[in-house]
Design a protein around this motif. Sequence first.
Motif, PDB file in Angstrom:
ATOM      1  N   ASP A  41       0.751  -1.247  -0.073  1.00  0.00           N
ATOM      2  CA  ASP A  41      -0.103  -0.031   0.039  1.00  0.00           C
ATOM      3  C   ASP A  41       0.755   1.328   0.212  1.00  0.00           C
ATOM      4  O   ASP A  41       0.353   2.274  -0.823  1.00  0.00           O
ATOM      5  CB  ASP A  41      -0.953  -0.044   1.250  1.00  0.00           C
ATOM      6  CG  ASP A  41      -2.109  -0.996   1.126  1.00  0.00           C
ATOM      7  OD1 ASP A  41      -2.488  -1.478  -0.276  1.00  0.00           O
ATOM      8  OD2 ASP A  41      -2.818  -1.297   1.800  1.00  0.00           O
ATOM      9  N   PRO A  42       1.915   1.518   0.704  1.00  0.00           N
ATOM     10  CA  PRO A  42       2.669   2.571   0.684  1.00  0.00           C
ATOM     11  C   PRO A  42       3.141   2.768  -0.561  1.00  0.00           C
ATOM     12  O   PRO A  42       3.517   3.684  -1.033  1.00  0.00           O
ATOM     13  CB  PRO A  42       3.980   2.404   1.768  1.00  0.00           C
ATOM     14  CG  PRO A  42       3.398   1.464   2.739  1.00  0.00           C
ATOM     15  CD  PRO A  42       2.358   0.484   1.894  1.00  0.00           C
ATOM     16  N   LEU A  43       3.756   1.787  -1.190  1.00  0.00           N
ATOM     17  CA  LEU A  43       4.122   2.026  -2.628  1.00  0.00           C
ATOM     18  C   LEU A  43       3.200   2.569  -3.771  1.00  0.00           C
ATOM     19  O   LEU A  43       3.439   3.424  -4.480  1.00  0.00           O
ATOM     20  CB  LEU A  43       4.865   0.618  -3.107  1.00  0.00           C
ATOM     21  CG  LEU A  43       5.884   0.571  -4.443  1.00  0.00           C
ATOM     22  CD1 LEU A  43       6.930   1.416  -3.993  1.00  0.00           C
ATOM     23  CD2 LEU A  43       6.391  -0.969  -4.619  1.00  0.00           C
ATOM     24  N   LEU A  47       2.997   6.027  -5.663  1.00  0.00           N
ATOM     25  CA  LEU A  47       2.929   6.080  -7.118  1.00  0.00           C
ATOM     26  C   LEU A  47       1.854   7.018  -7.630  1.00  0.00           C
ATOM     27  O   LEU A  47       2.057   7.973  -8.475  1.00  0.00           O
ATOM     28  CB  LEU A  47       2.408   4.655  -7.743  1.00  0.00           C
ATOM     29  CG  LEU A  47       2.299   4.369  -9.305  1.00  0.00           C
ATOM     30  CD1 LEU A  47       3.416   5.245 -10.169  1.00  0.00           C
ATOM     31  CD2 LEU A  47       2.106   3.194  -9.448  1.00  0.00           C
ATOM     32  N   ILE A  48       0.654   6.808  -6.629  1.00  0.00           N
ATOM     33  CA  ILE A  48      -0.607   7.749  -7.052  1.00  0.00           C
ATOM     34  C   ILE A  48      -0.301   9.145  -6.979  1.00  0.00           C
ATOM     35  O   ILE A  48      -0.499   9.884  -7.494  1.00  0.00           O
ATOM     36  CB  ILE A  48      -1.781   6.944  -6.193  1.00  0.00           C
ATOM     37  CG1 ILE A  48      -2.365   5.894  -6.675  1.00  0.00           C
ATOM     38  CG2 ILE A  48      -2.844   8.017  -6.072  1.00  0.00           C
ATOM     39  CD1 ILE A  48      -3.393   5.094  -5.726  1.00  0.00           C
ATOM     40  N   ALA A 104       5.854   8.557 -14.234  1.00  0.00           N
ATOM     41  CA  ALA A 104       5.818   8.076 -13.093  1.00  0.00           C
ATOM     42  C   ALA A 104       5.785   6.730 -12.633  1.00  0.00           C
ATOM     43  O   ALA A 104       6.538   6.238 -11.592  1.00  0.00           O
ATOM     44  CB  ALA A 104       4.201   8.556 -12.214  1.00  0.00           C
ATOM     45  N   MET A 105       5.354   5.740 -13.536  1.00  0.00           N
ATOM     46  CA  MET A 105       5.493   4.504 -13.207  1.00  0.00           C
ATOM     47  C   MET A 105       6.751   4.045 -13.416  1.00  0.00           C
ATOM     48  O   MET A 105       7.351   3.314 -12.757  1.00  0.00           O
ATOM     49  CB  MET A 105       4.539   3.673 -14.412  1.00  0.00           C
ATOM     50  CG  MET A 105       4.838   2.049 -14.229  1.00  0.00           C
ATOM     51  SD  MET A 105       4.238   1.262 -12.794  1.00  0.00           S
ATOM     52  CE  MET A 105       2.526   1.630 -13.062  1.00  0.00           C
ATOM     53  N   VAL A 106       7.519   4.542 -14.587  1.00  0.00           N
ATOM     54  CA  VAL A 106       8.801   4.129 -14.733  1.00  0.00           C
ATOM     55  C   VAL A 106       9.701   4.569 -13.578  1.00  0.00           C
ATOM     56  O   VAL A 106      10.903   3.890 -13.117  1.00  0.00           O
ATOM     57  CB  VAL A 106       9.340   4.632 -16.213  1.00  0.00           C
ATOM     58  CG1 VAL A 106      10.940   4.254 -16.189  1.00  0.00           C
ATOM     59  CG2 VAL A 106       8.538   4.030 -17.266  1.00  0.00           C
ATOM     60  N   THR A 107       9.476   5.783 -13.206  1.00  0.00           N
ATOM     61  CA  THR A 107      10.150   6.433 -12.229  1.00  0.00           C
ATOM     62  C   THR A 107      10.324   5.736 -10.699  1.00  0.00           C
ATOM     63  O   THR A 107      11.405   5.260 -10.121  1.00  0.00           O
ATOM     64  CB  THR A 107      10.044   7.863 -11.767  1.00  0.00           C
ATOM     65  OG1 THR A 107       9.970   8.750 -12.910  1.00  0.00           O
ATOM     66  CG2 THR A 107      10.659   8.310 -10.588  1.00  0.00           C
ATOM     67  N   VAL A 108       9.163   5.141 -10.504  1.00  0.00           N
ATOM     68  CA  VAL A 108       8.870   4.499  -9.272  1.00  0.00           C
ATOM     69  C   VAL A 108       9.723   3.114  -9.526  1.00  0.00           C
ATOM     70  O   VAL A 108      10.183   2.421  -8.523  1.00  0.00           O
ATOM     71  CB  VAL A 108       7.318   4.263  -8.990  1.00  0.00           C
ATOM     72  CG1 VAL A 108       7.188   3.335  -7.728  1.00  0.00           C
ATOM     73  CG2 VAL A 108       6.708   5.954  -8.662  1.00  0.00           C
ATOM     74  N   CYS A 109       9.263   2.521 -10.482  1.00  0.00           N
ATOM     75  CA  CYS A 109      10.097   1.187 -10.939  1.00  0.00           C
ATOM     76  C   CYS A 109      11.428   1.290 -10.614  1.00  0.00           C
ATOM     77  O   CYS A 109      12.136  -0.011 -10.299  1.00  0.00           O
ATOM     78  CB  CYS A 109       9.469   0.713 -12.341  1.00  0.00           C
ATOM     79  SG  CYS A 109       7.736   0.054 -12.334  1.00  0.00           S
ATOM     80  N   THR A 110      11.963   2.186 -11.442  1.00  0.00           N
ATOM     81  CA  THR A 110      13.327   2.249 -11.453  1.00  0.00           C
ATOM     82  C   THR A 110      13.882   2.660  -9.905  1.00  0.00           C
ATOM     83  O   THR A 110      15.118   2.025  -9.576  1.00  0.00           O
ATOM     84  CB  THR A 110      13.886   3.553 -12.024  1.00  0.00           C
ATOM     85  OG1 THR A 110      13.222   3.148 -13.571  1.00  0.00           O
ATOM     86  CG2 THR A 110      15.235   3.706 -12.100  1.00  0.00           C
ATOM     87  N   MET A 111      13.204   3.330  -9.133  1.00  0.00           N
ATOM     88  CA  MET A 111      13.793   3.804  -7.915  1.00  0.00           C
ATOM     89  C   MET A 111      13.440   2.436  -6.866  1.00  0.00           C
ATOM     90  O   MET A 111      14.582   2.000  -6.290  1.00  0.00           O
ATOM     91  CB  MET A 111      12.898   4.702  -7.108  1.00  0.00           C
ATOM     92  CG  MET A 111      12.884   6.172  -7.672  1.00  0.00           C
ATOM     93  SD  MET A 111      11.789   7.277  -7.072  1.00  0.00           S
ATOM     94  CE  MET A 111      11.964   7.042  -5.381  1.00  0.00           C
ATOM     95  N   LEU A 165       3.294  -2.715 -11.339  1.00  0.00           N
ATOM     96  CA  LEU A 165       4.505  -2.195 -10.748  1.00  0.00           C
ATOM     97  C   LEU A 165       5.333  -3.390 -10.814  1.00  0.00           C
ATOM     98  O   LEU A 165       6.643  -3.369 -10.924  1.00  0.00           O
ATOM     99  CB  LEU A 165       4.226  -1.344  -9.724  1.00  0.00           C
ATOM    100  CG  LEU A 165       5.433  -0.520  -9.133  1.00  0.00           C
ATOM    101  CD1 LEU A 165       4.969   0.816  -8.405  1.00  0.00           C
ATOM    102  CD2 LEU A 165       6.097  -1.339  -8.085  1.00  0.00           C
ATOM    103  N   ILE A 166       5.031  -4.312 -10.023  1.00  0.00           N
ATOM    104  CA  ILE A 166       5.701  -5.363  -9.660  1.00  0.00           C
ATOM    105  C   ILE A 166       6.148  -6.278 -10.664  1.00  0.00           C
ATOM    106  O   ILE A 166       7.211  -6.854 -10.919  1.00  0.00           O
ATOM    107  CB  ILE A 166       4.969  -6.544  -8.655  1.00  0.00           C
ATOM    108  CG1 ILE A 166       4.335  -5.785  -7.247  1.00  0.00           C
ATOM    109  CG2 ILE A 166       5.595  -7.887  -8.400  1.00  0.00           C
ATOM    110  CD1 ILE A 166       5.336  -5.181  -6.633  1.00  0.00           C
ATOM    111  N   ALA A 167       5.098  -6.350 -11.646  1.00  0.00           N
ATOM    112  CA  ALA A 167       5.516  -7.149 -13.190  1.00  0.00           C
ATOM    113  C   ALA A 167       6.780  -6.398 -13.748  1.00  0.00           C
ATOM    114  O   ALA A 167       7.722  -7.084 -14.263  1.00  0.00           O
ATOM    115  CB  ALA A 167       4.337  -7.332 -13.905  1.00  0.00           C
ATOM    116  N   ILE A 168       6.606  -5.141 -13.822  1.00  0.00           N
ATOM    117  CA  ILE A 168       7.713  -4.424 -14.547  1.00  0.00           C
ATOM    118  C   ILE A 168       8.856  -4.657 -13.653  1.00  0.00           C
ATOM    119  O   ILE A 168      10.050  -4.578 -14.392  1.00  0.00           O
ATOM    120  CB  ILE A 168       7.186  -2.669 -14.496  1.00  0.00           C
ATOM    121  CG1 ILE A 168       6.150  -2.606 -15.637  1.00  0.00           C
ATOM    122  CG2 ILE A 168       8.363  -2.016 -15.051  1.00  0.00           C
ATOM    123  CD1 ILE A 168       5.544  -1.445 -15.741  1.00  0.00           C
ATOM    124  N   VAL A 169       8.984  -4.337 -12.417  1.00  0.00           N
ATOM    125  CA  VAL A 169      10.261  -4.376 -11.505  1.00  0.00           C
ATOM    126  C   VAL A 169      10.873  -5.722 -11.705  1.00  0.00           C
ATOM    127  O   VAL A 169      12.193  -5.927 -11.941  1.00  0.00           O
ATOM    128  CB  VAL A 169       9.836  -3.992 -10.192  1.00  0.00           C
ATOM    129  CG1 VAL A 169      11.219  -4.510  -9.245  1.00  0.00           C
ATOM    130  CG2 VAL A 169       9.543  -2.474  -9.926  1.00  0.00           C
TER     131      VAL A 169
END
Length: 294
Positions: A41-43, A47-48, A104-111, A165-169
């Motif tokens: 949930d925090p992640l 992202l939101i 936003a999605m790519v940034t959070v996934c990269t972090m 997000l999890i699938a991308i990471v």
Amino acid sequence: MDWIEFPSLSRGTLRDIRVTIDGTVDTFLGAYGEAIEHAFDPLKDFLIWLEDLLISSPWPIVLAVLLSIVFLMSRNYKIVAGSLFSLVLIGVFGMWEDTMRTIAMVTVCTMLAILLGIPLGILMSRSERVQGWINPILDLMQTMPSFVYLIPVVMIFGIGKVAGLIAIVVYAIPPTIRLTNLGIRLVDQDVLEAADAFGSSPWQKLVNVQLPLALPTIMAGINQTIMMALAMVVVAALIGVKGLGQPVLNAIANQYFFMGVQNGLAIVAIAIIFDRATQAYGKRLQKHSEVLHG
């Protein structure tokens, strides 16, 4: 000459195996699925928040911030000018909001990939046994078809942002892990011996010597992670991840040529901006590393 039939399990045996495995997974998800979902949930909230910030903020401010980040990383006005031209075209063609969602999605996934990948890479570089365990897992992650990642994450998280997000990471993190491990292992032994001669502890040697000298290689891994995350955006749109991937899927389903090419080129433009900025930053780190090494 008759071919000898290859021995295989009977259909009934295969069905029993599938039923057993699926039942075990269902039991596990029934017991722990909700707890696992709440742990992320925090992640999801971050992202939101980032997505809303990029979309709701005035576009000139967002554009200025993005260009400032590109300049700070590259220190190259040509890259900044190219980024400005690309982002303005994206806005003119009405793709600004979807682009901000994708960034936003790519940034959070990269972090997340950096936070998980660099420590794992360091751990691999310190232990041959750990490297022996993690390498086959990374091989599996890199060779598994990307659509397969969607099955378990959808079972746990359902359709939405967290599943994507999890699938991308999972798909994008291997280069960061591998190149962190490689970069640390390639540090000159003479430099390490000099650090030992000055009485450096293993932690001091890692933080003050190995990581700074390995940073160019680590940045190359992060660059590849960003590229793979962008490549996964269209696939993640299948499970409800909003952004530039959804119009591409819509174009494929309805045979809209211009829509598909338009949004595909927007993904390419974002990939080039990320690629040029991170590559330029990596080259700057390489020069700095060479000065330190000299």
